[in-house]
Enzyme design. Structure first.
Site: not given
Ligand code: IMP
Length: 193
Positions: A12, A69-70, A149, A151-152, A172, A177
């Site tokens: 992140k 938060d994702s 990382f 669900y990539d 990315k 997102h």
């Protein structure tokens, strides 16, 4: 200006750091703090959870704190796992990927999107800044790629034919997102500094 990232997730951090550098803000990595804290994420939305984490870190460090938060929302699972993406089953990212592929076995609708809500909390009375964005795509039938990382390795963003884990950080950082949310947030921060 320095902002601390309320997270020990280095992925992140690398996904967000550059967008802030461009507007003259240094993002400090939460994982480098000796007194790093784990905040219980018991909010009912991405925004509530992000605020919980950022407020705790702003209080602990005395610095402005940023939190992401994702999660991933899958159409065929009625939006699950959503805010529970990191904990939907115990174990590793790989266990959660396996869970997802099993849930979607024989499902033809593989549409899904990632959501990221990023907030900055100040400790000098300035109002919180919040920006939430999505990245649409679909879930693959098998695991591909080894960067990133979560669900990539099973998420293909719309307009591409490879997973985020195959596309790598550079793409990315443009389309995810989190990339969209940090850009929106930087626009709001720019007028305050
Ligand atoms: P958080 O740290 O509580 O925000 O958890 C977010 C969880 O959502 C992660 O542990 C991943 O499972 C998932 N997630 C969020 N963003 C991404 C991403 O960019 N790639 C892959 N998985 C993600």
């Amino acid at each position: 200006m320095k902002i601390v990232l309320a997270s020990g997730n280095r992925h992140k951090y690398t996904e967000m750091k550059e967008a802030l550098e461009k507007i003259g803000i240094e993002l400090l990595f939460g994982g480098d703090f000796e007194n790093a804290i784990e905040v219980e994420e018991n909010g009912k939305s991405y925004e509530e959870n992000a605020l919980l984490k950022a407020k705790a870190w702003a209080e602990m460090t005395g610095l402005p704190a940023m939190s992401d938060d994702s999660g991933i929302e899958v159409d065929a699972l009625n939006g699950k796992p959503g805010i529970h993406s990191a904990r939907i089953v115990p174990g590793s990212d790989n266990d959660r990927i396996k869970w997802m592929l099993t849930q979607l076995k024989d499902k033809t609708n593989r549409n899904a999107h990632f959501v990221s809500c990023i907030v900055v909390v100040f400790n000098d009375g300035r109002e919180n800044i919040i920006c939430q964005k999505k990245c649409e795509g679909k879930i693959t039938e098998k695991i591909s790629g080894n960067t990133g990382f979560g669900y990539d390795p099973i998420f293909i963003p719309t307009g591409y034919e490879k997973t985020f884990a195959e596309l790598g950080d550079e793409i990315k950082r443009k389309i995810s997102h989190r990339a969209l949310a940090i850009k929106g947030l930087a626009e709001k921060l720019k007028v305050m500094i």
